[in-house]
Design a protein around this motif. Sequence first.
Motif, PDB file in Angstrom:
ATOM      1  N   GLU A 198       0.828  -1.204   0.000  1.00 18.02           N
ATOM      2  CA  GLU A 198       0.000   0.000   0.000  1.00 18.02           C
ATOM      3  C   GLU A 198       0.866   1.259   0.000  1.00 18.02           C
ATOM      4  N   ILE A 199       1.924   1.260   0.805  1.00 21.01           N
ATOM      5  CA  ILE A 199       2.821   2.409   0.845  1.00 21.01           C
ATOM      6  C   ILE A 199       3.538   2.569  -0.490  1.00 21.01           C
ATOM      7  N   HIS A 200       3.970   1.461  -1.045  1.00 17.60           N
ATOM      8  CA  HIS A 200       4.630   1.477  -2.358  1.00 17.60           C
ATOM      9  C   HIS A 200       3.718   2.121  -3.405  1.00 17.60           C
ATOM     10  N   CYS A 201       2.446   1.775  -3.377  1.00 16.15           N
ATOM     11  CA  CYS A 201       1.489   2.330  -4.328  1.00 16.15           C
ATOM     12  C   CYS A 201       1.337   3.836  -4.130  1.00 16.15           C
ATOM     13  N   ARG A 202       1.293   4.274  -2.895  1.00 14.20           N
ATOM     14  CA  ARG A 202       1.175   5.712  -2.619  1.00 14.20           C
ATOM     15  C   ARG A 202       2.373   6.479  -3.180  1.00 14.20           C
ATOM     16  N   VAL A 203       3.576   5.956  -2.894  1.00 13.63           N
ATOM     17  CA  VAL A 203       4.786   6.627  -3.361  1.00 13.63           C
ATOM     18  C   VAL A 203       4.804   6.706  -4.873  1.00 13.63           C
ATOM     19  N   ARG A 204       4.484   5.604  -5.545  1.00 16.82           N
ATOM     20  CA  ARG A 204       4.497   5.587  -7.005  1.00 16.82           C
ATOM     21  C   ARG A 204       3.516   6.607  -7.575  1.00 16.82           C
ATOM     22  N   ARG A 205       2.304   6.625  -7.043  1.00 13.12           N
ATOM     23  CA  ARG A 205       1.292   7.541  -7.563  1.00 13.12           C
ATOM     24  C   ARG A 205       1.666   8.992  -7.278  1.00 13.12           C
ATOM     25  N   TYR A 206       2.233   9.232  -6.098  1.00 12.60           N
ATOM     26  CA  TYR A 206       2.634  10.598  -5.750  1.00 12.60           C
ATOM     27  C   TYR A 206       3.731  11.096  -6.688  1.00 12.60           C
ATOM     28  N   LEU A 207       4.765  10.289  -6.882  1.00 14.63           N
ATOM     29  CA  LEU A 207       5.873  10.718  -7.731  1.00 14.63           C
ATOM     30  C   LEU A 207       5.449  10.821  -9.193  1.00 14.63           C
ATOM     31  N   ARG A 208       4.516   9.990  -9.597  1.00 11.21           N
ATOM     32  CA  ARG A 208       4.024  10.053 -10.974  1.00 11.21           C
ATOM     33  C   ARG A 208       3.404  11.419 -11.266  1.00 11.21           C
ATOM     34  N   SER A 209       2.868  12.049 -10.230  1.00 11.61           N
ATOM     35  CA  SER A 209       2.243  13.368 -10.424  1.00 11.61           C
ATOM     36  C   SER A 209       3.279  14.461 -10.689  1.00 11.61           C
ATOM     37  N   PHE A 210       4.576  14.147 -10.472  1.00  9.58           N
ATOM     38  CA  PHE A 210       5.643  15.115 -10.723  1.00  9.58           C
ATOM     39  C   PHE A 210       6.392  14.833 -12.026  1.00  9.58           C
ATOM     40  N   ALA A 211       5.910  13.905 -12.828  1.00  7.45           N
ATOM     41  CA  ALA A 211       6.570  13.580 -14.091  1.00  7.45           C
ATOM     42  C   ALA A 211       6.751  14.837 -14.938  1.00  7.45           C
ATOM     43  N   PHE A 212       7.882  14.934 -15.618  1.00  9.13           N
ATOM     44  CA  PHE A 212       8.156  16.133 -16.426  1.00  9.13           C
ATOM     45  C   PHE A 212       9.107  15.787 -17.565  1.00  9.13           C
ATOM     46  N   LYS A 213       9.140  16.651 -18.544  1.00 11.45           N
ATOM     47  CA  LYS A 213      10.099  16.521 -19.633  1.00 11.45           C
ATOM     48  C   LYS A 213      11.244  17.485 -19.375  1.00 11.45           C
ATOM     49  N   PRO A 214      12.461  17.002 -19.171  1.00 18.42           N
ATOM     50  CA  PRO A 214      13.584  17.900 -18.885  1.00 18.42           C
ATOM     51  C   PRO A 214      13.743  18.978 -19.942  1.00 18.42           C
ATOM     52  N   ALA A 215      13.966  20.202 -19.465  1.00 18.34           N
ATOM     53  CA  ALA A 215      14.187  21.325 -20.384  1.00 18.34           C
ATOM     54  C   ALA A 215      15.629  21.346 -20.879  1.00 18.34           C
ATOM     55  N   LEU A 216      16.530  20.741 -20.093  1.00 16.57           N
ATOM     56  CA  LEU A 216      17.965  20.752 -20.363  1.00 16.57           C
ATOM     57  C   LEU A 216      18.508  22.180 -20.396  1.00 16.57           C
ATOM     58  N   GLU A 217      17.858  23.044 -19.669  1.00 11.90           N
ATOM     59  CA  GLU A 217      18.357  24.379 -19.348  1.00 11.90           C
ATOM     60  C   GLU A 217      18.476  24.402 -17.834  1.00 11.90           C
ATOM     61  N   TYR A 218      19.545  25.002 -17.317  1.00 10.41           N
ATOM     62  CA  TYR A 218      19.857  24.831 -15.910  1.00 10.41           C
ATOM     63  C   TYR A 218      19.945  26.163 -15.167  1.00 10.41           C
ATOM     64  N   ILE A 219      19.533  26.113 -13.898  1.00  4.96           N
ATOM     65  CA  ILE A 219      19.638  27.276 -13.027  1.00  4.96           C
ATOM     66  C   ILE A 219      20.457  26.884 -11.801  1.00  4.96           C
TER      67      ILE A 219
END
Length: 276
Positions: free
Chosen positions: A188-209
Amino acid sequence: MSESAAHEWEGFDGMTKSAGEEDRMLCERYAPYLMFDLREPFLPNLVGFTRLEAAGESPSFSRSFEDADPRTDFILEYAIWWDYEIGHIHQLEQIWIYVGPNGEVLDCEVTFHGRILKGLLKNRSNLSDGTHVRLFAQPGKHALSPMPELFELLPDLYLAAGPRAGLDGLYAGGEVACLLPAGEEVDEIHCRVRRYLRSFAFKPALEYIECRLLPEQFMPWRELREAIPLRLADRLLELELIFARDGFRKAGETPSERRARRSREADAETEREEAH
């Protein structure tokens, strides 16, 4: 010499410093400058520092320093802690700064997916102000390199931050694995972590700050090591509360959808308070 005197000396400002204060001053003075992708969702939380002799061993990574430049006076280890990386619940990356007797940065090494890379370019062009090595963090995954172009050679650069976000869920290697829950609740905890992190999925801009580590983020490694179980427990409790409040559906929102929803909730809360 008394025991207290043996652990005190003059610092850079001429005032007497304890060994711990001196180590902190040195680590702040040589702290690396980190470069993060414009869309990076997770910045460092804490930094465990250690001042090492060339004959010593790392307290946070399985390695020694027998091949260090013979001119090395001491080595500064930075164990950088993230509560999350894009694939799983925590991340620890190390940076080692080799300092000569005159205070010169002789070398730098960093961790890169469990391996060690040189962190100081041959021409020293990524050394700022004579003491701060400039390093790049792989988008989402936080492996370190003096050259961002290295990340573009990784075949899973975009997959790891996008479609595979959260794939490892409740993952930990080494000693940290012993600090995580066990038993039936793990799935159950594993499922929570996976779903939470999935909400932060992104395409790298490859521009850096640039991100400079803050003095309040520094602590001796032994203190960070002791704090890790509490931080892990806090993160897992946060996820439990988030899921209890928002449900699985909201945990799968995109970052933009989540920001919009939270903005609406904040506006609604403000209206309720004003009405009250």
